[in-house]
Write an enzyme that holds these catalytic residues in place. Structure first.
Site, short mmCIF file in Angstrom:
data_model
loop_
_atom_site.label_atom_id
_atom_site.label_comp_id
_atom_site.label_asym_id
_atom_site.label_seq_id
_atom_site.Cartn_x
_atom_site.Cartn_y
_atom_site.Cartn_z
N LEU A 16 -11.91 11.76 -11.90
CA LEU A 16 -11.49 13.06 -12.46
C LEU A 16 -10.24 13.61 -11.75
O LEU A 16 -9.66 14.59 -12.19
CB LEU A 16 -12.61 14.09 -12.34
CG LEU A 16 -13.82 13.88 -13.25
CD1 LEU A 16 -14.82 15.00 -13.06
CD2 LEU A 16 -13.39 13.82 -14.71
N ASP A 149 -25.14 10.54 -6.13
CA ASP A 149 -25.12 9.17 -5.61
C ASP A 149 -25.95 9.09 -4.33
O ASP A 149 -25.94 10.03 -3.52
CB ASP A 149 -23.68 8.75 -5.20
CG ASP A 149 -22.75 8.65 -6.38
OD1 ASP A 149 -23.23 8.69 -7.52
OD2 ASP A 149 -21.52 8.55 -6.14
N CYS A 383 7.06 -7.92 -0.34
CA CYS A 383 6.07 -8.73 0.37
C CYS A 383 5.84 -10.07 -0.34
O CYS A 383 6.65 -10.97 -0.18
CB CYS A 383 4.78 -7.93 0.57
SG CYS A 383 3.83 -8.52 1.98
N GLN A 387 8.47 -13.20 -0.64
CA GLN A 387 8.18 -14.59 -0.27
C GLN A 387 8.40 -15.52 -1.46
O GLN A 387 9.00 -16.60 -1.33
CB GLN A 387 6.73 -14.70 0.22
CG GLN A 387 6.47 -13.89 1.49
CD GLN A 387 4.99 -13.80 1.85
OE1 GLN A 387 4.12 -14.29 1.13
NE2 GLN A 387 4.69 -13.15 2.97
N ARG A 464 0.10 -11.86 6.05
CA ARG A 464 -0.36 -12.92 6.94
C ARG A 464 0.66 -14.06 7.00
O ARG A 464 0.63 -14.88 7.89
CB ARG A 464 -1.66 -13.50 6.39
CG ARG A 464 -2.84 -13.43 7.30
CD ARG A 464 -4.05 -14.08 6.67
NE ARG A 464 -5.00 -13.12 6.14
CZ ARG A 464 -5.76 -12.32 6.89
NH1 ARG A 464 -5.71 -12.40 8.19
NH2 ARG A 464 -6.59 -11.47 6.34
N HIS A 509 6.52 -3.02 3.13
CA HIS A 509 6.11 -2.27 1.92
C HIS A 509 6.82 -0.91 1.87
O HIS A 509 6.29 0.09 2.35
CB HIS A 509 4.60 -2.06 1.91
CG HIS A 509 3.85 -3.31 1.59
ND1 HIS A 509 3.55 -3.69 0.30
CD2 HIS A 509 3.37 -4.27 2.39
CE1 HIS A 509 2.91 -4.83 0.32
NE2 HIS A 509 2.78 -5.22 1.58
N GLU A 511 7.18 1.07 -0.50
CA GLU A 511 6.55 2.06 -1.39
C GLU A 511 5.73 3.09 -0.62
O GLU A 511 5.57 4.22 -1.08
CB GLU A 511 5.68 1.36 -2.45
CG GLU A 511 4.42 0.65 -1.96
CD GLU A 511 4.65 -0.81 -1.55
OE1 GLU A 511 5.79 -1.15 -1.15
OE2 GLU A 511 3.70 -1.60 -1.62
#
Ligand code: GLN
Length: 533
Positions: A16, A149, A383, A387, A464, A509, A511
């Protein structure tokens, strides 16, 4: 002033937008010159989000300090324009691990260790610890999951206890629910909200605010009905209707008086005048919605494309860049496993390959990276996308037979991308990638340097594998340059093809560093190149 706590719970169903509600409330308090931060509680049994499939759970958001967190942490960072440490993402596994460890050390002095009080104490300690350490005026805590839950019960119980212990003048509850309409002009239904508030009261929590998701603004009569059945004042039943951009949500909550009401309930008098903050924020929020006539079409290619949330930070970063450049970025997600005709990319202004793992879909990405290079289409590889662009170059320009990553083919004849040396002895998968912010050094007179305008940047990592140093000189002799590295030259961090319109790959990264109003530089340069005809 002692920290004031706002606890955000979810009702009716997931998805939501609790994260946006949490971030928006935090933003309003920040705009009122308060020191704020947010916590996300994830009641699942994973220690962190790192081992979860992004298609099921959404992106893994990496923090500066190397946390692999729930994507809501990304929302908090983007709304508040501030870094959030990994301790702000609390999971059941972290809480139980601490309790079990303490029990083994004999710290409970012969007691029978139980959910109440030992687990709930650990939860409260973590929340209070953050409030104290960071000397916060306000701490907004979002509890994941939906009331009812089993998994979230210990957390909700801890939050209930905190209201008693901190005093009602220091704790507020916001419950996020839904008022569905069965068709566009149909009546807004209140029953799911009524039941959900009841469920919350059943475990001892009376919400102070209801943030009600709906398509059209909540009608006055609907607000009144909800108020009557839930014990919440009608003014504190807030309409969270659909808007064009999530960054408009703080404004619609503000217009309904949430900030005054929060200050009043907390007994805070003389609200801070923050009009200058508002001017800056409004400019940013507005920049995120217009420019419909100036479209830039980006193809995003990967294997986690069935859920746009898998790459939520990349989507945001593209939009931030577009907003600054006065463009509207349209993203099409393309499944790298199913591409048969690479000509589909000719209609795009740019191609972006985000991070990824494993063999599935990788051949399609390698061919896409090659197509972008051959056709001079702006390309940004992040990333995995970095590669695989190197592999594409190795195969198609250097004619390296069987060029590949050892992640994809362990015995590749030309392992252009190989495991980080320190990873070779590792057996655990959780939390063991190269994670978090590292310094990256950029060589002068490169495209990368033109983009970042500095020699050193700090960027977040999650990988990695890396470029195999053995191949670098051969690549560079043939036109693919590695303009940035890290760890004293041990790792290649970026690639570029200077003769291309725009061909950039980054091991990090970018972003995760992009914020509305402050797009990350690589994204801005990519969208700019894509919008140039
Ligand atoms: N799978 C690659 C690696 O582990 C890339 C990771 C990523 O894209 N986040 O190095």
């Amino acid at each position: 002033m002692q920290t004031k706590f706002i606890f955000v719970t979810g009702g009716v169903m997931s998805g939501l937008g609790k994260g946006v509600t949490t971030s928006s409330i935090a933003k309003l308090l920040q705009l009122a010159d308060q020191k704020v931060s947010c916590i996300k509680i994830d009641p699942y049994l994973n220690y962190d989000a790192g081992t979860m499939n992004p298609v099921a759970h959404g992106e893994v958001f990496v923090t500066d300090d190397g946390g692999e967190c729930d994507m809501d942490i990304g929302n908090y960072e983007r709304f508040l324009n501030q870094n959030i440490p990994k301790t702000h993402n609390i999971t059941t596994a972290q809480v139980y691990s601490s309790v079990i460890e303490a029990e083994r050390k004999g710290e409970y002095l012969g007691a029978c260790v139980q959910i109440i009080p030992h687990v709930t104490d650990e939860i409260k300690n973590r929340i209070r610890g953050i409030a104290e350490d960071e000397k916060l005026d306000f701490l907004i805590v979002e509890c994941g999951g939906t009331v009812g839950d089993i998994e979230s019960l210990p957390f909700l119980e801890a939050l209930r206890q905190m209201r008693v212990e901190e005093g009602p003048e220091n704790v507020l509850f916001v419950h996020v629910t839904l008022a569905p309409s069965l068709d566009v002009v149909g009546e807004q239904k209140t029953k799911p909200t009524q039941h959900s508030a009841q469920e919350l009261r059943r475990i001892g929590i009376q919400p102070d605010f209801l943030a009600v998701r709906c398509t059209l603004p909540l009608e006055e009569k609907t607000k009144k009905k909800i108020a009557l059945f839930t014990n919440v004042t009608v003014n504190d039943v807030l309409s969270c209707h659909d808007v064009k951009s999530i960054f408009q949500v703080p404004q619609i909550l503000y217009d309904q008086g949430i900030l005054d009401s929060i200050f009043k309930k907390f007994g805070i008098v003389g609200m801070v005048n923050a009009s200058a903050n508002w001017d800056k924020w409004n400019k940013i929020a507005e920049s995120m919605i217009n420019h419909e006539d100036q479209k830039v079409r980006i193809a995003m290619v990967g294997k986690y494309v069935t859920l746009p949330d898998s790459y939520v930070s990349v989507n945001h970063a593209l939009k931030h860049a577009g907003a600054k450049l006065g463009k509207s970025v349209k993203i099409d997600w393309i499944d790298s496993e199913t591409i048969t005709d690479y000509e589909i990319f000719s209609k795009y202004d740019g191609i972006l390959v985000p991070g990824g793992f494993g063999t599935r879909g990788s051949e399609g990405i390698i061919k896409t990276a090659n197509y972008a290079r051959e056709k001079n289409i702006p390309y940004l590889g992040i990333c995995f996308g970095f590669q695989l662009a190197a592999i594409a170059f190795g195969r198609n320009v250097l004619n390296l037979e069987d060029a590949n990553s050892t992640e994809i083919k362990e015995d590749a004849k030309n392992p252009v991308v190989d495991l980080l040396p320190e990873q070779k002895e590792l057996s655990d998968m959780g939390g063991t990638l190269r994670l978090g912010a590292n310094e990256v050094f950029i060589k002068q007179n490169t495209i990368a340097h033109k983009i970042y305008k500095t020699d050193t940047i700090s960027k977040r990592h999650r990988h990695r594998y890396e470029i195999n140093q053995k191949y670098i000189s051969e690549f560079e002799r043939n036109g693919m340059i590695f303009p940035a590295d890290s760890d004293n030259g041990k790792r290649m961090e970026m690639l570029e093809i200077p003769s291309h319109k725009f061909y950039l790959g980054v091991q990090f990264h970018p972003e995760f560093n992009s914020r509305p109003g402050f797009p990350e530089e690589a994204f801005e340069a990519f969208v700019k190149a894509a919008s140039e005809k």
